[in-house]
Each structure stands twice: as C-alpha cells, then as structure tokens.
Design a protein around this motif. Structure first.
Motif: not given
Length: 470
Positions: A238-253, A261-270
């Motif tokens: 349910e949160m794939e779009e929101a997580v993708e937006a957060l990861v894109q904004k973070a500009e990881f290397r 980070c995606e896993i971390g954000l899904y863990n956060y949601f859980a």
C-alpha cells in the motif's frame, strides 16, 4: 527555570519564507522591528520568549519544534569530526561549530561526509586492502551508514508514513482487537493475500510470492514478530509510491542504499501500524514508559516498544525525548537515535561504563543507571538483553542489548526512576560517548587516548591509565 537562549535564525527564516513574506512584513506581523528580525535570522541575537509567543499566536507555530534536537545531532557529529588530528592546525571553538550547524547545515553535513570518507580511505590504506583503487568507491560511506544517517537526520520520524499507518490502524481497530487477526483479515480482503506457514526447519521469517499471493510466516517466531511481518507486507502493498518518493528525495549514492532505505521505511510503517502514534503515546504516558506493560498491552516485543518510543517526534505532539540504541556483545552500536542531548559516536564502540554492557550479565532483567556525561548532563539509563531465535536445539540464537533513557529532568515520566535518588550527585556514574573523543583523564576503563590531548609517558610512575593526559 531560566529561559534557554535560542539561536534558531535559519528556522525563523524558513518560517518567514514559507509564508512568502518580506522581513519587513514578517517583523510587523509578529510585532518586532525589521532590524531585530534581521539579527535573529543571522543568529546575531537569540529569539526572545515574546517572539516565540508571537509566532505561536500569530502563525500557529509549534514552539517545541523550534527547540528540537536536530541541530544537537548535527553539532555532535560535526564536533566529533573536528576532533580528528587531521584538523590539528585549526582551533575551532564550540560557538563556531554551533554557528555552522545552525546557519549552514548542508555545509556541516558535507564536512561530516568528507571526514567519513577520509577515515575510510585511511583505514583501507592502513590495512593494505586489496580493493584499494578499485571502482567500488572505498572512500564513500557504506550503504548502511548512508541509511543510518538518513533516519538520524530526519529525527527518526517519517510523517507521511506515520500518519498513513495511524489512519489504517484506527480503521482496523488496532489496539482494540487482537492485532494479528485484524492484519490477516485486511490482507485477505483488500489484497487477496493468503497466509501460510514455512517448514519447521526453515530459517525464513517471512516470504511473499507476488504471483500466488501467498505470504508464508515462520510459526516458531514470537507472535509479535509475525504481526510485525504482516504489517510490513501491508506497507509493501500500500505504501510503495510514498516510499519511492521519500527514497528519491534522499538522493542516495548507490542502489544498495536506496534498497536498504526502502526496507527501513517499510519497517517504519510496520512499527507505526502495530503501535499507532496517538494511542501508543497516550499509553506510554499513562504507564510511565513501562516497557513490559506496553509490550503486553499492544502485543509487541520489548525492542519494538523501545524503538517506537524513540520515533514519537511528531511536530506539536511529541513524546518524552529519549535516546535509543541497539548494541552487540562487542560494543558495536548497530542502531541508534537520540532526541535527547546525548548523541552517540559515529565511530568506535560504546563507552564501557555504560550499563548496556552489564545487560548481558543479567538476561531477562531490566537494569537501571544514573549517569553523567563529561558535559555535566545527567541521564536515566535503562538497558536489557534481548534473545531471538533458538527455537529448536540446532537453531542459533542471537543476543544483543537495547538501551534507552532520558535526561534527568524527564525521569519522573519513567517508572524506572522510582526509588532512585535523583538529587544525589554521587548516585550518578561518569560515562562518555566513546574513548577517542572523551575528555575524562582518569578513567580506568579507557581503551584509547583522546585524539585532541597530548600524552605524557613517565617510566617511573604508573597509575590505572598507563599515561598522563594533558
């Protein structure tokens, strides 16, 4: 209590720019002169109590959010970087570091990143690593370090995910009915997901097959772990779009950091779904942060509860400011966050005087400590050992400790302060952040000399520490 001077010019400027107002218009709106506002925004003068009240009254600004600990975290990391001997030729005082952290946080983060890269490069050279010079980016922070810093500098609170999780928890009745049943029903009805069991000897905790819509869970894991994995799966669906937006904004290397980070954000949601913000915050306050009572009330694990307490940073509705850390037997800090003044070292192991190490000696018990850091700030520290796995004779068991605590001014909010003499100076044990940046000269547990102090070696005199520190 004396009013603490706040130099928060950047935050005031951000508020003004968000309202699309000139300095003159904004100053008139909050009842001060334009010249005074200019001085505030450039950190030449602190913000007065009258200005804070005007911001709250006229603009509905959350005063507590203005005095947040984000600059404390950045200042701590910057001070640790500047303590490196490579900067010996520069005499940088605390006030200068504060000005950089408050006025130019991006420059501060860039310097921290450069220092981190320098350290990694130096460590590779020292060990004659065979990969030196390859295209693996040895001077870059590791993906896990990038993600750790991402959560660290967002105050370990992700607003969009937290709100979405709380709304869904309210809809499902989490906290009112058994969480597992509600989560299973939601997965079945909304997503057509069936729940199965892994084989008895499998070491898999969770597996999802998108084709068959089958989610298999390990039946030998604790109920709290299985509920968390159900919530994680809902987040992925349910949160794939929101997580993708957060990861894109973070500009990881790297792609690895983005995936971690995606896993971390899904863990956060859980975590936010099984422990929804407002009910959990209210229960934590009512139960005075009793980890075992909160665990039983919400059907969550002790670690889940402790970690969730560290995320209660919603603007205008924060929980008690605590620090939280997860430490292995070697003293490595594998997870950390602090909404208190205590900031963990980015390099090296935790202070050996910290009670978290003693948690391994008393498994199953929660131990307490009154501690004081070299800057004179006092804390209530709580630690306990956690064991996971071990279901079956041949199944390996994982052991680690978690620690959390608060500044002593908040200790009365915690049941663990009961019976302790908070007024006695001798009741507080001296602890540090890590040996390499600790200024205590006479600590018998010192593992390494401080980076910024000169050593004096006397062959005719020996104390507990085998050198004198000037």
């Amino acid at each position: 209590m004396a009013f603490q001077k706040l130099y928060i010019g950047r935050k005031i400027r951000d508020i003004r720019e968000a309202s699309d107002a000139t300095q003159a218009a904004f100053a008139e709106r909050i009842g001060i002169s334009a010249s005074y506002l200019n001085q505030i925004e450039n950190n030449q003068r602190p913000v007065s109590a009258a200005v804070l009240l005007a911001l709250a009254d006229k603009l509905h600004v959350d005063i507590a959010s203005l005095a947040g600990s984000d600059s404390d975290r950045l200042l701590s990391a910057l001070a640790e970087a500047m303590a490196d001997p490579v900067f010996d030729g520069f005499s940088v005082g605390l006030q200068e570091l504060k000005l950089v952290a408050q006025n130019a946080p991006n420059i501060a983060r860039a310097l921290i990143l450069c220092h981190q890269s320098f350290r990694k490069n130096s460590e590779q050279l020292a060990s004659l690593d065979a990969s030196l010079g390859s295209r693996t980016g040895v001077s870059d922070p590791t993906p896990y370090e990038e993600v750790r810093d991402f959560f660290h500098f967002v105050d370990n609170y992700v607003h969009d995910l937290d709100i979405a999780a709380e709304d869904l928890a309210l809809k499902l009745g989490i906290g009112e009915i058994e969480s597992g049943a509600a989560l299973v029903t939601h997965l079945e009805r909304q997503h057509g997901v069936r729940i199965g069991r892994t084989a008895a000897d499998a070491d898999i905790i969770r597996h999802f097959d998108p084709e068959t819509r089958l989610l298999t869970l390990n039946p030998y894991q604790p109920l709290s772990t299985r509920n968390f994995q159900l919530a994680f799966q809902i987040g992925q669906l349910e949160m794939e779009e929101a997580v993708e937006a957060l990861v894109q904004k973070a500009e990881f290397r790297s792609a690895e950091a983005r995936e971690i980070c995606e896993i971390g954000l899904y863990n956060y949601f859980a975590g936010a779904l099984v422990l929804p913000y407002r009910p959990f915050r209210a229960a934590a306050k009512d139960m005075r942060h009793d980890l075992e009572l909160l665990s039983a009330h919400f059907g969550a694990g002790i670690e889940q509860v402790a970690h969730r307490l560290s995320t209660l940073q919603r603007p205008g509705f924060k929980g008690s400011p605590i620090f939280f850390a997860k430490i292995d037997r070697a003293g490595n800090i594998t997870k950390r966050h602090s909404a208190a003044k205590l900031q963990f070292a980015r390099f090296g192991a935790a202070c050996p005087l910290w009670n978290v190490h003693r948690a391994f000696e008393t498994p199953g018990r929660i131990i307490r400590q009154l501690a004081e850091t070299p800057d004179g700030v006092r804390y209530l520290c709580i630690a306990t050992e956690i064991s996971k796995g071990g279901h079956g004779f041949r199944t390996p068991q994982r052991n680690y400790a978690i620690a959390l605590g608060c500044e002593i001014s908040y200790a009365e909010d915690f049941v663990y302060a009961d019976g302790l003499d908070l007024s006695s100076k001798t009741a507080f044990e001296p602890i540090g952040i890590s040996c390499r940046i600790c200024e205590r000269a006479n600590c018998g547990q010192r593992a390494a000399p401080p980076l910024k102090r000169q050593l004096v070696i006397d062959p005719h005199h020996r104390t507990v520490v085998p050198y004198n520190i000037q």
